[in-house]
Design a protein around this motif. Structure first.
Motif, mmCIF file in Angstrom:
data_model
loop_
_atom_site.group_PDB
_atom_site.id
_atom_site.type_symbol
_atom_site.label_atom_id
_atom_site.label_comp_id
_atom_site.label_asym_id
_atom_site.label_seq_id
_atom_site.Cartn_x
_atom_site.Cartn_y
_atom_site.Cartn_z
ATOM 1 N N LEU A 1 1.038 -1.185 0.209
ATOM 2 C CA LEU A 1 0.204 0.283 -0.212
ATOM 3 C C LEU A 1 0.955 1.595 -0.096
ATOM 4 O O LEU A 1 0.299 2.089 -0.636
ATOM 5 C CB LEU A 1 -0.740 0.290 0.890
ATOM 6 C CG LEU A 1 -1.973 -1.145 0.972
ATOM 7 C CD1 LEU A 1 -3.139 -0.866 2.421
ATOM 8 C CD2 LEU A 1 -2.946 -0.676 -0.270
ATOM 9 N N ILE A 2 1.688 1.540 0.598
ATOM 10 C CA ILE A 2 2.695 1.971 0.677
ATOM 11 C C ILE A 2 3.565 2.634 -0.837
ATOM 12 O O ILE A 2 3.580 3.511 -1.204
ATOM 13 C CB ILE A 2 3.525 2.003 1.854
ATOM 14 C CG1 ILE A 2 2.994 2.616 3.360
ATOM 15 C CG2 ILE A 2 4.823 3.253 1.595
ATOM 16 C CD1 ILE A 2 4.049 2.029 4.284
ATOM 17 N N PHE A 3 3.721 1.493 -1.612
ATOM 18 C CA PHE A 3 4.424 1.493 -2.035
ATOM 19 C C PHE A 3 3.807 2.318 -3.605
ATOM 20 O O PHE A 3 4.073 3.323 -4.145
ATOM 21 C CB PHE A 3 5.600 0.618 -3.016
ATOM 22 C CG PHE A 3 5.898 0.098 -4.458
ATOM 23 C CD1 PHE A 3 6.862 0.536 -4.537
ATOM 24 C CD2 PHE A 3 4.974 -0.795 -5.365
ATOM 25 C CE1 PHE A 3 7.356 0.366 -5.814
ATOM 26 C CE2 PHE A 3 5.747 0.023 -6.230
ATOM 27 C CZ PHE A 3 7.166 0.043 -6.654
ATOM 28 N N THR A 4 2.414 1.681 -3.324
ATOM 29 C CA THR A 4 1.073 1.770 -4.130
ATOM 30 C C THR A 4 0.805 3.794 -4.302
ATOM 31 O O THR A 4 1.112 3.693 -4.987
ATOM 32 C CB THR A 4 -0.473 1.532 -4.481
ATOM 33 O OG1 THR A 4 -0.390 0.029 -4.494
ATOM 34 C CG2 THR A 4 -1.205 1.658 -5.537
ATOM 35 N N GLY A 5 1.150 3.840 -2.835
ATOM 36 C CA GLY A 5 0.656 5.858 -2.845
ATOM 37 C C GLY A 5 1.543 6.161 -3.749
ATOM 38 O O GLY A 5 1.818 6.753 -4.049
ATOM 39 N N LEU A 6 2.998 5.832 -3.079
ATOM 40 C CA LEU A 6 4.329 6.526 -3.492
ATOM 41 C C LEU A 6 3.975 6.647 -4.961
ATOM 42 O O LEU A 6 4.322 7.658 -5.680
ATOM 43 C CB LEU A 6 5.296 6.359 -3.227
ATOM 44 C CG LEU A 6 6.041 6.555 -2.193
ATOM 45 C CD1 LEU A 6 6.992 5.262 -0.685
ATOM 46 C CD2 LEU A 6 5.748 7.515 -1.221
ATOM 47 N N GLN A 7 4.228 5.657 -5.791
ATOM 48 C CA GLN A 7 3.551 5.410 -7.090
ATOM 49 C C GLN A 7 2.322 6.518 -7.370
ATOM 50 O O GLN A 7 3.234 6.557 -8.577
ATOM 51 C CB GLN A 7 3.325 4.529 -8.028
ATOM 52 C CG GLN A 7 4.895 3.028 -7.234
ATOM 53 C CD GLN A 7 5.983 3.452 -8.419
ATOM 54 O OE1 GLN A 7 6.278 3.614 -9.462
ATOM 55 N NE2 GLN A 7 7.053 3.914 -7.309
ATOM 56 N N VAL A 8 1.621 6.581 -7.087
ATOM 57 C CA VAL A 8 0.398 7.321 -7.389
ATOM 58 C C VAL A 8 0.582 8.605 -7.475
ATOM 59 O O VAL A 8 0.609 9.634 -8.172
ATOM 60 C CB VAL A 8 -1.074 6.596 -6.855
ATOM 61 C CG1 VAL A 8 -1.445 8.079 -6.770
ATOM 62 C CG2 VAL A 8 -1.296 5.380 -6.878
ATOM 63 N N ARG A 9 1.218 8.875 -6.298
ATOM 64 C CA ARG A 9 1.858 10.338 -6.308
ATOM 65 C C ARG A 9 2.763 10.991 -6.892
ATOM 66 O O ARG A 9 2.441 11.941 -7.640
ATOM 67 C CB ARG A 9 2.837 10.197 -4.331
ATOM 68 C CG ARG A 9 3.102 11.841 -4.375
ATOM 69 C CD ARG A 9 3.277 12.224 -3.133
ATOM 70 N NE ARG A 9 4.191 12.948 -2.851
ATOM 71 C CZ ARG A 9 5.059 13.448 -2.945
ATOM 72 N NH1 ARG A 9 5.959 13.159 -2.629
ATOM 73 N NH2 ARG A 9 5.132 15.384 -2.039
ATOM 74 N N ALA A 10 3.600 10.269 -7.003
ATOM 75 C CA ALA A 10 4.840 10.672 -8.502
ATOM 76 C C ALA A 10 4.365 10.527 -9.397
ATOM 77 O O ALA A 10 4.654 11.246 -10.860
ATOM 78 C CB ALA A 10 6.043 9.332 -8.285
ATOM 79 N N ALA A 11 3.240 9.576 -10.448
ATOM 80 C CA ALA A 11 2.526 9.458 -11.466
ATOM 81 C C ALA A 11 1.368 10.855 -11.269
ATOM 82 O O ALA A 11 2.020 11.944 -12.195
ATOM 83 C CB ALA A 11 1.805 8.529 -11.598
ATOM 84 N N ASN A 12 1.394 11.732 -10.215
ATOM 85 C CA ASN A 12 0.253 12.756 -10.275
ATOM 86 C C ASN A 12 1.157 13.648 -10.429
ATOM 87 O O ASN A 12 1.168 14.812 -10.929
ATOM 88 C CB ASN A 12 -0.477 12.621 -8.897
ATOM 89 C CG ASN A 12 -1.443 11.879 -8.919
ATOM 90 O OD1 ASN A 12 -2.331 11.124 -9.711
ATOM 91 N ND2 ASN A 12 -2.143 11.857 -7.854
ATOM 92 N N LEU A 13 2.410 13.963 -10.299
ATOM 93 C CA LEU A 13 3.166 14.916 -10.015
ATOM 94 C C LEU A 13 3.892 15.228 -11.555
ATOM 95 O O LEU A 13 4.416 16.384 -12.099
ATOM 96 C CB LEU A 13 4.892 14.286 -8.925
ATOM 97 C CG LEU A 13 4.418 14.701 -7.622
ATOM 98 C CD1 LEU A 13 5.918 14.740 -6.719
ATOM 99 C CD2 LEU A 13 3.922 16.590 -7.228
ATOM 100 N N ALA A 14 4.568 13.584 -12.309
ATOM 101 C CA ALA A 14 4.946 13.858 -13.153
ATOM 102 C C ALA A 14 3.342 13.952 -14.448
ATOM 103 O O ALA A 14 4.028 15.001 -15.417
ATOM 104 C CB ALA A 14 4.861 12.432 -13.947
ATOM 105 N N ARG A 15 2.431 14.132 -14.514
ATOM 106 C CA ARG A 15 1.793 14.625 -14.883
ATOM 107 C C ARG A 15 1.158 15.781 -15.190
ATOM 108 O O ARG A 15 1.021 16.201 -15.752
ATOM 109 C CB ARG A 15 -0.083 13.628 -15.031
ATOM 110 C CG ARG A 15 -1.135 14.214 -15.583
ATOM 111 C CD ARG A 15 -2.420 14.062 -14.914
ATOM 112 N NE ARG A 15 -2.566 13.280 -13.124
ATOM 113 C CZ ARG A 15 -2.994 14.531 -12.236
ATOM 114 N NH1 ARG A 15 -3.840 15.635 -13.462
ATOM 115 N NH2 ARG A 15 -3.151 14.803 -11.166
#
Length: 169
Positions: free
Chosen positions: A21-35
């Motif tokens: 869950l922590i890993f997924t949250g970090l990935q979603v955050r990184a994707a949002n910042l990239a977007r």
């Protein structure tokens, strides 16, 4: 304390789920910042296309709060340039509305230009809406101008060079 094998497996499985869950949250955050970064780059491309200088020069010919007849009396190509410039701000306004662009970034990069544009074409846009019945004409341009005016009421705009000079002391 004594842990049996089932308790250890339960603990390991719980830790694995929490880690995932922590890993997924970090990935979603990184994707949002990239977007968001990609959207900001697109905003720059949109606002600063090949005929941006011509559009900005054109503003000098239109007084602030110009009545509709001033723009209506301009040559057809000039009116088309005004329309194309407005369409760029339409896209930016819609991207802010959808959360694809950050309002502060828009204000910092093109806020003054949007406000200047809208103050010059507002009457023309409203008159065109009435005349054609297309009330969506430059709707997102108007929306972003309203949002920028509200934002600047709460957060007065300080030009970058001024903020830097003030910071340096």
């Amino acid at each position: 304390m004594h842990f049996d094998l089932a308790a250890w497996l339960n603990l390991v499985s719980t830790l694995a789920i929490v880690g995932a869950l922590i890993f997924t949250g970090l990935q979603v955050r990184a994707a949002n910042l990239a977007r968001r970064d990609q959207a900001a780059l697109e905003m720059i491309r949109t606002a600063l296309s090949e005929n941006s200088a011509r559009g900005l020069e054109l503003f000098g010919q239109i007084p602030e709060n110009a009545p509709a007849h001033v723009i209506e009396g301009m040559p057809p190509q000039t009116k088309m340039d005004i329309f194309e410039f407005g369409i760029r701000f339409e896209m930016i306004g819609y991207m802010v509305h959808r959360g694809l662009l950050d309002m502060k970034a828009v204000d910092d990069l093109v806020g003054g230009t949007i406000l200047g544009f809208w103050s010059r074409v507002k009457d023309w846009a409203e008159e065109r809406r009435k005349r054609t019945g297309h009330y969506e004409f430059l709707e997102w341009c108007q929306w972003i101008a309203i949002q920028l005016e509200r934002r600047r009421t709460d957060h007065p705009y300080v030009p970058a060079y001024r903020a830097y000079l003030d910071w340096r002391g």
